[in-house]
Scaffold this motif. Sequence first.
Motif, PDB file in Angstrom:
ATOM      1  N   LEU A   1       5.591  -3.699  -8.411  1.00 11.39           N
ATOM      2  CA  LEU A   1       5.601  -2.504  -7.565  1.00 11.39           C
ATOM      3  C   LEU A   1       6.946  -2.332  -6.877  1.00 11.39           C
ATOM      4  CD1 LEU A   1       2.122  -2.424  -5.768  1.00 11.39           C
ATOM      5  CD2 LEU A   1       3.164  -0.539  -7.037  1.00 11.39           C
TER       6      LEU A   1
ATOM      7  N   ARG B   1       1.826   2.227  -3.469  1.00 16.36           N
ATOM      8  CA  ARG B   1       0.767   2.653  -4.396  1.00 16.36           C
ATOM      9  C   ARG B   1       0.611   4.171  -4.422  1.00 16.36           C
ATOM     10  NH1 ARG B   1      -1.982  -1.904  -6.052  1.00 16.36           N
ATOM     11  NH2 ARG B   1      -1.982  -3.675  -4.614  1.00 16.36           N
TER      12      ARG B   1
ATOM     13  N   GLU C   1       0.823  -1.211   0.000  1.00 13.97           N
ATOM     14  CA  GLU C   1       0.000   0.000   0.000  1.00 13.97           C
ATOM     15  C   GLU C   1       0.856   1.260   0.000  1.00 13.97           C
ATOM     16  OE1 GLU C   1      -3.246   0.511  -0.474  1.00 13.97           O
ATOM     17  OE2 GLU C   1      -3.188  -1.621  -0.975  1.00 13.97           O
TER      18      GLU C   1
ATOM     19  N   ARG D   1       2.139  -7.054  -7.605  1.00 10.44           N
ATOM     20  CA  ARG D   1       2.858  -6.638  -6.400  1.00 10.44           C
ATOM     21  C   ARG D   1       4.367  -6.699  -6.584  1.00 10.44           C
ATOM     22  NH1 ARG D   1      -0.289  -8.362  -0.947  1.00 10.44           N
ATOM     23  NH2 ARG D   1      -2.340  -7.552  -1.517  1.00 10.44           N
TER      24      ARG D   1
ATOM     25  N   ASP E   1      -4.916  -2.949 -12.364  1.00 10.28           N
ATOM     26  CA  ASP E   1      -5.166  -3.278 -10.965  1.00 10.28           C
ATOM     27  C   ASP E   1      -6.665  -3.418 -10.791  1.00 10.28           C
ATOM     28  OD1 ASP E   1      -5.293  -3.562  -8.264  1.00 10.28           O
ATOM     29  OD2 ASP E   1      -4.105  -1.791  -7.772  1.00 10.28           O
TER      30      ASP E   1
ATOM     31  N   TYR F   1      -8.352  -1.900  -7.690  1.00 12.85           N
ATOM     32  CA  TYR F   1      -8.109  -0.491  -7.348  1.00 12.85           C
ATOM     33  C   TYR F   1      -9.412   0.240  -7.031  1.00 12.85           C
ATOM     34  CZ  TYR F   1      -6.015   4.114  -7.393  1.00 12.85           C
ATOM     35  OH  TYR F   1      -5.589   5.359  -7.014  1.00 12.85           O
TER      36      TYR F   1
END
Length: 381
Positions: free
Chosen positions: A330, A314, A311, A327, A370, A373
Motif C-alpha cells: 500500500l 485504502r 486506512e 500493508r 485483502d 476487507y
Amino acid sequence: MKRASLSPQHSPPQSTVAVFASPTSWIESDAVAQCHQVAKLDGMIHVAAMPDLHPGKGAPIGAAMASSVLYPFLVGSDIGCGIAVFPIRLKRAVPARLAPRFPDLDRAPEPDDPAWAVVDGDVPTGHLEGLGTVGRGNHFVELARIDTVFSPDHVSRLGLAAGDLVLIVHSGSRGLGERILRAHTEIHGAGPAPDPAAYLTMHDDAVRWGSLNRRLMAARVAHALGTEPTEPIVDECHNLVEIRDGVYLHRKGAAPGDGRDVLIAGTRGTPSYLVAAHAGPEANHSVAHGAGRKMSRADALRRGRVKHTVEQLRSTSVGSLVVCGDRQLLFEEAPTAYKRIEQVIADLVDHQLATPVATTVPLVTYKTADIGYSRRKRGRS
C-alpha cells in the motif's frame, strides 16, 4: 528533447540517446546515466527515453533501445507485461459494494471457473502456473470510468462514451518470463543472446501468455461482478523485443507507439490516459507506459508511514477504493510515489508522440487480496 551523441570504444559512432521530456519534468540523473550505459553496449544504435523514465535493475525503465544485437536483460524477466482495456457493463458502479466482490487474483482460478472459457486453444508452452493471477509490484486490475473525452469520434469508434465503465488490467507473464530470463543469465549474464531465434521463440510464447493472462483475469472479475466478459479494445505490451527495420527494438516499460491506441496508466488515485500513439523513429516508435516512479519503494515506504495511515491509503482523493491486503505494498505503490501523469502526457504531446483520446478515473483498484476487507465493511455498516 535532450540528445547526446556517444562514441565509446566498443560502440558504433552513431549510438545516440534521446530523452523525450521537458526541462521541468522529473527525470532522475541515475536513469539518464543508465541510458548512456546501455548506449555503450556493442551494436547499440539508439536509446529513446520516455518521460516516465526511471532507474531499473541494470537497465532503465521507460526506454526503447534499438540494437543490431539482442540483449535479453534489456527486456527483463516480465516478458509480455502490458496493459489491456476491457469494456464492462454494470447497472450500478458503487465502489463500496463492488470492491468486496473482486475475486482473489493471487490464486489461480478453480477448474470450474467460467472464466476459463476465454482460453481458446492451447496455453502457450503449456505453462499453467500463475495463469489468471496478477502478481505484485505495480501490477493491478482496476474498474474505472471513462471521464474526460478529448476525441469523441475516436472514443466512439472504440465503442465507448463518457461515463462508460472499463476494466484495466496490468500484468505480464509471471513466472514464465522469469524462467526464460534466468535460463539466459545463469550462463550469459547480461550478455547478448547466443541464439536470437531460439530466444525469440520463447519470448513470443511469453508475450502471448501475458495477453492471455490479462484476458483471463478480466473474465474472472467480470463474472465476479455479475456480468459477461468482453474482448479488449486495447492490449499493448510494454516489455518485449521486436525486429524492426532490420534491428532488435527492445522495450522496457515503453509501449509500441506506431499508430496504436495505448492506455498510459496514472496511479490508483489519479486518472489514466487513453492516447492515440504516433511516435516515429526518433522515439524508436514508442511512447510512455505509465506515470513512472518518482520514489524508490524503500523511500515510498519510509515517507508514507510518516504521512499516512493504512486506512487512509485504502481510499483515494478521487473517491476510489483500493483492495490490498499487503500493508507494505500500500505504501510502496501510493500515488505520491509516482510522477504526475499530466506532465508525462504533456511531454508526449509536446514531442508529437501521442494525442490524448480520453481519461479514465479509478473506482476500485485491486492490488492483492485483502481477506479482512469484507469484514471491515460489514463492521462499519
